[in-house]
Design a protein around this motif. Structure first.
Motif, short mmCIF file in Angstrom:
data_model
loop_
_atom_site.label_atom_id
_atom_site.label_comp_id
_atom_site.label_asym_id
_atom_site.label_seq_id
_atom_site.Cartn_x
_atom_site.Cartn_y
_atom_site.Cartn_z
N ARG A 135 55.36 65.99 7.72
CA ARG A 135 56.55 65.37 7.14
C ARG A 135 56.27 64.76 5.77
O ARG A 135 57.13 64.81 4.87
CB ARG A 135 57.07 64.30 8.10
CG ARG A 135 58.37 63.65 7.66
CD ARG A 135 58.88 62.71 8.75
NE ARG A 135 59.28 63.47 9.93
CZ ARG A 135 59.43 62.92 11.14
NH1 ARG A 135 59.18 61.62 11.31
NH2 ARG A 135 59.82 63.66 12.16
N HIS B 294 54.74 65.84 3.45
CA HIS B 294 54.66 66.86 2.39
C HIS B 294 55.95 67.67 2.29
O HIS B 294 55.97 68.70 1.60
CB HIS B 294 53.46 67.77 2.64
CG HIS B 294 52.16 67.04 2.61
ND1 HIS B 294 51.43 66.83 1.45
CD2 HIS B 294 51.48 66.40 3.60
CE1 HIS B 294 50.35 66.13 1.73
NE2 HIS B 294 50.36 65.86 3.02
N HIS B 295 57.01 67.22 2.94
CA HIS B 295 58.30 67.87 2.78
C HIS B 295 58.84 67.61 1.37
O HIS B 295 58.52 66.60 0.74
CB HIS B 295 59.32 67.32 3.79
CG HIS B 295 59.02 67.72 5.20
ND1 HIS B 295 59.79 67.29 6.27
CD2 HIS B 295 58.07 68.52 5.73
CE1 HIS B 295 59.30 67.80 7.39
NE2 HIS B 295 58.26 68.55 7.09
N GLY B 296 59.68 68.52 0.91
CA GLY B 296 60.36 68.31 -0.36
C GLY B 296 59.59 68.71 -1.59
O GLY B 296 60.08 68.51 -2.71
N ALA B 297 58.42 69.31 -1.41
CA ALA B 297 57.58 69.69 -2.56
C ALA B 297 57.70 71.18 -2.89
O ALA B 297 57.00 71.67 -3.77
CB ALA B 297 56.12 69.33 -2.28
N GLY B 298 58.54 71.90 -2.16
CA GLY B 298 58.67 73.33 -2.39
C GLY B 298 57.66 74.18 -1.64
O GLY B 298 57.61 75.40 -1.82
N SER C 207 59.31 76.86 0.89
CA SER C 207 59.88 78.05 0.27
C SER C 207 58.80 79.00 -0.21
O SER C 207 58.94 80.23 -0.09
CB SER C 207 60.79 77.66 -0.90
OG SER C 207 61.95 77.01 -0.42
N ARG D 30 67.61 69.26 7.79
CA ARG D 30 66.73 69.85 6.77
C ARG D 30 66.30 71.25 7.16
O ARG D 30 66.33 72.18 6.34
CB ARG D 30 65.51 68.94 6.56
CG ARG D 30 64.57 69.41 5.45
CD ARG D 30 63.24 68.67 5.54
NE ARG D 30 62.55 69.00 6.78
CZ ARG D 30 61.78 70.08 6.94
NH1 ARG D 30 61.61 70.93 5.96
NH2 ARG D 30 61.19 70.30 8.10
N ARG E 61 69.25 73.74 6.93
CA ARG E 61 69.56 74.07 5.53
C ARG E 61 68.51 75.01 4.95
O ARG E 61 68.82 75.90 4.15
CB ARG E 61 69.65 72.78 4.71
CG ARG E 61 70.84 71.90 5.10
CD ARG E 61 71.07 70.80 4.08
NE ARG E 61 69.94 69.90 3.93
CZ ARG E 61 69.73 68.82 4.68
NH1 ARG E 61 70.60 68.51 5.66
NH2 ARG E 61 68.68 68.03 4.48
N PHE E 62 67.25 74.84 5.37
CA PHE E 62 66.18 75.74 4.90
C PHE E 62 66.47 77.17 5.34
O PHE E 62 66.40 78.11 4.54
CB PHE E 62 64.83 75.26 5.45
CG PHE E 62 63.67 76.12 5.04
CD1 PHE E 62 62.97 75.87 3.87
CD2 PHE E 62 63.27 77.20 5.82
CE1 PHE E 62 61.90 76.67 3.49
CE2 PHE E 62 62.20 78.00 5.46
CZ PHE E 62 61.51 77.73 4.28
N ARG F 162 69.44 78.58 3.42
CA ARG F 162 69.11 78.83 2.02
C ARG F 162 68.35 80.15 1.84
O ARG F 162 68.46 80.81 0.80
CB ARG F 162 68.27 77.66 1.48
CG ARG F 162 68.03 77.70 -0.02
CD ARG F 162 67.57 76.35 -0.53
NE ARG F 162 66.30 75.91 0.02
CZ ARG F 162 66.15 74.90 0.87
NH1 ARG F 162 67.22 74.23 1.29
NH2 ARG F 162 64.96 74.54 1.30
#
Length: 361
Positions: free
Chosen positions: A102, A104-108, A111, A156, A159-160, A163
């Motif tokens: 968790r 490290h979420h949001g760092a790309g 994807s 989250r 949405r991933f 996307r």
């Protein structure tokens, strides 16, 4: 293969021959991170496994190819990426997971990890990509399964998937049975099922499966891929034989796990027509996992699902793992017959997972 991202890389997992091997450190660390990720999602350690228990399931397997990469950020393992390629003839499928701590979420990272998933699937010529994720309940916008059964928050993870072009196809319910309160109900329903199942008898064994039962067990295992509700998820019809049963059992035994199979046998033909599996690791005070349960379509209507579940739970609690506090199982939310059985004997909903699918051009 390493994909550039500032401070981030993807390292193929080394699968050691044993946990004591010199090259086992990556596998042990992968398991540590895996268990943390699952606890962060679920809020408990019920999905935790030891490296010893899971290692046999990562050894070379003639039935599938399993790829796994460690997610490395600034020298630390912060997640994992997996792609499974089944070997069924003509299969179009690939199954995958991305799990990241968790913090490290949001760092790309997710994807970029997904690029690796899709690249691997294309290398094998697979066009149907499928994945599952737990979606803890939360307020806000919700997504309803196209089956009409169940919904999840558009969180989250949802949405991933959206996307990256995935469609929500099915929702599964995670249910938990508390052994401390459930056994009187289990006992009563077991008696009722015995009375309703004339012409069938219960057969039980702990892995390894006796030689004389392997072919019958293989047949009912193969029907798991065809006879359970699948919504618009796509599953290959699996080929099981006695040799595959031996390999299946040995993976659990090599990992120090105990497996109890409870089956219903048709008296007239001797065929196995229903079964239930219970599994626990070396620590028998941990949660028990109920794995596959199935009644063959042509033998439904005799309360065989209730029979094998209750008979298994009784033996398990009395003789095998009396200190295991609870049992965890997963069922499709539209699988009303099996959920009716679970609810009747005391299983309660704990959380929901979703099946997601994308078809590549």
């Amino acid at each position: 293969m390493t994909i550039a991202l500032t401070g981030v890389g993807f390292r193929p997992l080394t699968v050691p021959a044993s946990i004591d091997a010199d090259d086992a450190a990556d596998f042990v660390e992968m398991m540590r991170v895996r268990n943390i990720v699952y606890a962060e999602i679920a809020g408990n350690d019920d999905e935790a496994m030891t490296p010893e228990a899971l290692l046999p399931h990562y050894q070379p397997d003639p039935d599938e190819t399993r790829h796994m990469w460690l997610v490395i950020r600034d020298g630390d393992v912060v997640g994992r990426v997996g792609v499974d390629i089944p070997h069924e003839t003509g299969s179009k499928n690939a199954y995958w997971l991305i799990e990241i701590l968790r913090a490290h979420h949001g760092a790309g990272i997710g994807s970029r990890a997904y690029d690796l998933v899709e690249q691997t699937a294309r290398e094998y010529g697979r066009t149907v990509l499928q994945s599952w994720a737990e979606h803890p309940d939360a307020s806000g916008e919700r997504l309803t399964a196209p089956t009409g059964f169940g919904d999840i928050p558009r969180d989250r993870a949802a949405r991933f998937y959206q996307r990256h072009g995935y469609a929500l196809e099915q929702i599964e319910r995670k249910s938990v049975l508390d052994f401390r309160t459930a056994m009187p109900l289990v006992e009563q329903h077991h008696l009722d099922a015995l009375a309703a199942s004339h012409g069938y008898r219960v057969v039980q064994w702990q892995a390894p499966t006796p030689a004389e039962l392997r072919d019958g067990y293989a047949w009912v295992k193969s029907r798991m891929s065809t006879d359970v509700p699948a919504a618009d998820m796509e599953f290959d019809e699996e080929t099981w034989d006695a040799e595959r049963i031996v390999r299946h059992d040995q993976r659990y035994l090599d990992g120090g796990q105990t497996v109890l199979v409870t089956a219903a046998q048709h008296v007239g033909t001797g065929e196995l027509v229903a079964f239930n599996e219970l599994v626990v690791g070396a620590d028998r005070t941990a949660a028990t996992h109920q794995e596959d349960t199935l009644v063959l379509k042509e033998h439904r209507g005799h309360r065989l699902g209730m029979l094998v579940k209750c008979a298994g739970l009784k033996t398990w609690h009395a003789e095998i793992a009396p200190d295991s506090p609870r049992v965890i199982t997963f069922n499709a939310e539209e699988n009303r017959p099996m959920l009716d059985i679970n609810e009747a004997i005391g299983f309660a909903p704990a959380s929901y997972s979703a099946g997601w699918k994308k078809v590549l051009a």
